[in-house]
Enzyme design. Structure first.
Site, PDB file in Angstrom:
ATOM      1  CG  ASP A  98      31.576   3.350  14.346  1.00 47.46           C
ATOM      2  OD1 ASP A  98      30.553   2.664  14.534  1.00 47.46           O
ATOM      3  OD2 ASP A  98      32.299   3.251  13.347  1.00 47.46           O
ATOM      4  CG  ASP A 199      28.973  -1.430  15.053  1.00 49.71           C
ATOM      5  OD1 ASP A 199      29.541  -1.557  13.956  1.00 49.71           O
ATOM      6  OD2 ASP A 199      28.973  -2.327  15.928  1.00 49.71           O
ATOM      7  CD  GLU A 256      27.460  -2.380  10.192  1.00 46.43           C
ATOM      8  OE1 GLU A 256      28.274  -3.035   9.542  1.00 46.43           O
ATOM      9  OE2 GLU A 256      27.359  -2.485  11.431  1.00 46.43           O
ATOM     10  CG  HIS A 328      35.599  -0.715   9.235  1.00 44.84           C
ATOM     11  ND1 HIS A 328      34.399  -0.106   8.907  1.00 44.84           N
ATOM     12  CD2 HIS A 328      35.355  -1.442  10.339  1.00 44.84           C
ATOM     13  CE1 HIS A 328      33.488  -0.463   9.789  1.00 44.84           C
ATOM     14  NE2 HIS A 328      34.034  -1.267  10.675  1.00 44.84           N
ATOM     15  CG  ASP A 329      33.104  -4.192   8.782  1.00 46.64           C
ATOM     16  OD1 ASP A 329      34.094  -4.293   9.529  1.00 46.64           O
ATOM     17  OD2 ASP A 329      31.978  -3.814   9.171  1.00 46.64           O
TER      18      ASP A 329
HETATM   19  O1  TEU Z   1      29.816  -4.857  11.600  1.00 45.51           O
HETATM   20  C1  TEU Z   1      28.570  -5.518  11.701  1.00 45.51           C
HETATM   21  C2  TEU Z   1      28.454  -6.708  10.890  1.00 45.51           C
HETATM   22  O2  TEU Z   1      27.350  -7.119  10.600  1.00 45.51           O
HETATM   23  C3  TEU Z   1      29.683  -7.503  10.549  1.00 45.51           C
HETATM   24  O3  TEU Z   1      29.327  -8.833  10.678  1.00 45.51           O
HETATM   25  C4  TEU Z   1      30.189  -7.233   9.198  1.00 45.51           C
HETATM   26  O4  TEU Z   1      29.168  -7.362   8.269  1.00 45.51           O
HETATM   27  C5  TEU Z   1      31.248  -8.236   8.863  1.00 45.51           C
HETATM   28  O5  TEU Z   1      32.303  -8.020   9.727  1.00 45.51           O
HETATM   29  C6  TEU Z   1      31.709  -8.108   7.434  1.00 45.51           C
HETATM   30  O6  TEU Z   1      32.722  -9.033   7.202  1.00 45.51           O
HETATM   31  C7  TEU Z   1      30.070  -3.905  12.581  1.00 45.51           C
HETATM   32  C8  TEU Z   1      31.420  -3.256  12.369  1.00 45.51           C
HETATM   33  O7  TEU Z   1      31.427  -2.553  11.164  1.00 45.51           O
HETATM   34  C9  TEU Z   1      32.482  -4.300  12.448  1.00 45.51           C
HETATM   35  O8  TEU Z   1      33.754  -3.779  12.187  1.00 45.51           O
HETATM   36  C10 TEU Z   1      32.435  -4.882  13.832  1.00 45.51           C
HETATM   37  O9  TEU Z   1      33.337  -5.945  13.927  1.00 45.51           O
HETATM   38  C11 TEU Z   1      31.032  -5.382  14.187  1.00 45.51           C
HETATM   39  O10 TEU Z   1      30.023  -4.448  13.874  1.00 45.51           O
HETATM   40  C12 TEU Z   1      30.925  -5.610  15.668  1.00 45.51           C
HETATM   41  O11 TEU Z   1      30.920  -4.386  16.341  1.00 45.51           O
END
Ligand code: TEU
Length: 574
Positions: A98, A199, A256, A328-329
């Site tokens: 990442d 990210d 992303e 994971h989100d």
């Molecule tokens: O996520 C980016 C992001 O846009 C987040 O707002 C995500 O869409 C949201 O958490 C969904 O509920 C990335 C990573 O994948 C995330 O785990 C991190 O917390 C975030 O960046 C900050 O680095």
């Protein structure tokens, strides 16, 4: 045009904290990952994407990097990481890390130096700005809630953070910062990394005058997204990153990226794209209603199919999107992209079939291959994720009751996908011999890899067969290089498409409805794979030129070659 090396690869995302704990401290680690490489190989995985393992205070689970050159001791050592590179290579696999460079941790030495000298050179690695009218420089709300500006102690300055206040944004407009990043990225690629998942990258572009926007919530703030959306120029930064780092290493990269503007996709993917691929999040966006996460939407089959097919149609012929059910989100796909009657193992296999054979680079998230499910926590205290807590607080502020706020968290929390991987039915689910850092989903005694490995009809064994078909010598090119064409795309419950390449074609069809369906087939078809373990009725129907699918049944059919060239519409330019 020569075919890129990653065109036919399948990626598996590991959330290291929750994958496998080898030392019994309750937190997953690199030794745990090493112990599961044969499991991943058997599944058919080519590239392993690790969510961040850099040194971090873990305010946002490692997405707050304190040292880009170090492995966090909770996960192990750089020697173990090098061993992981060697062991994956030995198995014909690769490692994707990442890359978190929109922001770093407030514990990073750059930020510490900036705080120590707020007008010195390191302050310009970040966005330090004077306040306005006794308040912050602008009215932005960070993604995790609250003002996106935090006071710099002992000054009248503020620093910008798009996410948590412990994640200060890095200033890409400063060439010295960009050099630091390019050097770091090349350092990892020189080690033999296959590439990066990049990210939150769209956020690196800013409007440097940081204008106010009309308030869009009861806190009087406006989402920082408004400023990012109206900013321009990201292509120049990403072009430099590609030319200085990714291209010379022939690295695989996945961005992303949310909400591209019209026409922008062409620049992001394809032969001269800024990335190898970007995730297609359009289906995930459907889960948010008019008021975002505060108004979660139920699954609507036709809208979901429309979003998936629109993504396939929008993708340029020389590019690929990253197709993804969960990460994971996001809550688990088995609880999200299926109608209520199909939220079971049969549905998980059907959804996997529908998704994994699309045109694109398939991404799997750990546990998806077991049909792992959401884990609703009993109280807000059981959630670890800072975003979930921020949402809970925001819901209370909106006037919701604690029970309503908790229900919203249960439906949308990122922790739904972050419970430990379920390896077996024993204590600690085989994830740990100690006390897991986050509670296990209570279904682990029955839903686990060991039990599924011995059950021919399990989700895991089906995923193994599905991936084997996608990568097979006979059909692999159809899936990795073939065109995509929707089929029966106004049918109330069928999700169906054709993939075709070099005079060969397959039909993928899945019945998301609660009733059986039958459709006449124009071409003789041969069954390659079906998801229920009861192929006889379908085989009998095929012999009569009919497709017959039970509820929650998915099938992959080879279409007779002699009919294909005229019959299958090729994607524009394919
Ligand atoms: O996520 C980016 C992001 O846009 C987040 O707002 C995500 O869409 C949201 O958490 C969904 O509920 C990335 C990573 O994948 C995330 O785990 C991190 O917390 C975030 O960046 C900050 O680095």
């Amino acid at each position: 045009m020569s075919k890129p090396w990653w065109q036919d690869k399948l990626v598996y995302q590991i959330y290291p904290k929750s994958f496998c704990d080898a030392n019994g401290d309750g937190v997953g680690d690199l030794a745990g990952v090493l112990s599961k490489l044969d499991y991943l190989k058997q599944l058919g995985v080519d590239l392993v994407w690790l969510s961040p393992i850099y040194r971090s205070p873990f305010v946002d689970q490692g997405y707050d990097v304190a040292d880009y050159y170090a492995i966090d001791p909770a996960f192990g050592s750089m020697e173990q990481f090098d061993q992981l590179l060697a062991e994956t290579r030995r198995r014909g696999m690769g490692v994707v890390m990442d890359l978190v460079v929109n922001h770093c941790s407030d514990q990073h030495v750059w930020f510490q130096k900036a705080l120590a000298d707020p007008t010195g050179p390191y302050a310009d690695y970040f966005y330090f700005r004077p306040g306005k009218e006794g308040g912050p420089p602008s009215n932005y709300r960070a993604y995790f809630g609250g003002s996106a500006w935090e006071p710099v102690p002992g000054t009248d300055l503020y620093y910008l953070h798009s996410f948590a206040k412990q994640q200060p944004d890095l200033n890409w407009y400063n060439p010295a910062l960009r050099e630091e990043i390019f050097r770091m990225v090349n350092w990892w690629l020189d080690k033999g990394l296959a590439g990066f998942r990049v990210d939150a990258i769209i956020n690196i572009q800013k409007q440097l005058d940081f204008p106010d926007y009309p308030a869009d919530g009861p806190d009087g703030l406006a989402s920082i997204w408004r400023m990012v959306q109206d900013a321009e120029g990201i292509e120049a930064f990403l072009g430099e990153l590609r030319d200085r780092c990714f291209a010379p290493h022939d690295a695989f990269t996945v961005g992303e990226v949310f909400n591209l503007k019209d026409g922008q996709l062409r620049q992001f993917v394809g032969e001269h794209g800024l990335f190898s691929t970007i995730f297609d999040f359009a289906p995930h966006m459907l889960a948010s209603g008019p008021n975002g996460w505060q108004t979660p939407e139920e699954f609507k089959f036709a809208a979901w199919r429309g979003a998936v097919f629109a993504g396939q149609a929008a993708c340029p012929a020389d590019g690929l999107l990253g197709t993804i059910i969960e990460n994971h989100d996001e809550p688990r796909g088995s609880c999200r992209f299926l109608p209520a009657h199909a939220q079971n193992d049969a549905g998980a296999k059907m959804l996997g079939t529908a998704s994994l054979l699309l045109r694109g680079i398939p991404f799997l998230y750990q546990g998806q291959e077991l049909g792992m499910r959401n884990c609703p926590m009993a109280s807000i205290g059981e959630y670890d994720d800072l975003e979930t807590h921020a949402r809970y607080d925001a819901a209370l502020l909106e006037g919701k009751t604690p029970a309503e706020a908790l229900a919203l968290c249960q439906a949308t929390s990122r922790d739904n996908a972050r419970t430990p991987m379920q390896w077996n039915g024993g204590p600690g689910a085989g994830f740990t011999t100690g006390r897991p850092w986050m509670r296990l989903n209570p279904d682990y005694p029955t839903r686990n890899a060991a039990a599924q490995q011995t059950d021919e009809n399990s989700v895991l064994r089906y995923y193994q067969r599905l991936i084997a078909l996608r990568k097979s010598g006979e059909w692999g090119e159809v899936f990795s290089e073939g065109s995509f064409a929707p089929v029966w795309d106004t049918h109330p419950s069928l999700f169906a498409y054709r993939r075709a390449f070099a005079g060969r074609a397959v039909l993928v069809a899945a019945n998301f409805g609660a009733q059986p369906v039958e459709q006449p087939l124009e071409t003789p078809a041969r069954l390659l794979l079906e998801s229920t373990g009861s192929p006889a009725p379908l085989a009998a129907a095929l012999a009569k030129g009919q497709l017959a699918l039970a509820p929650c049944q998915a099938a992959v059919l080879a279409l007779a070659p002699e009919k294909i060239p005229e019959e299958v519409p090729e994607q524009a330019g394919a």
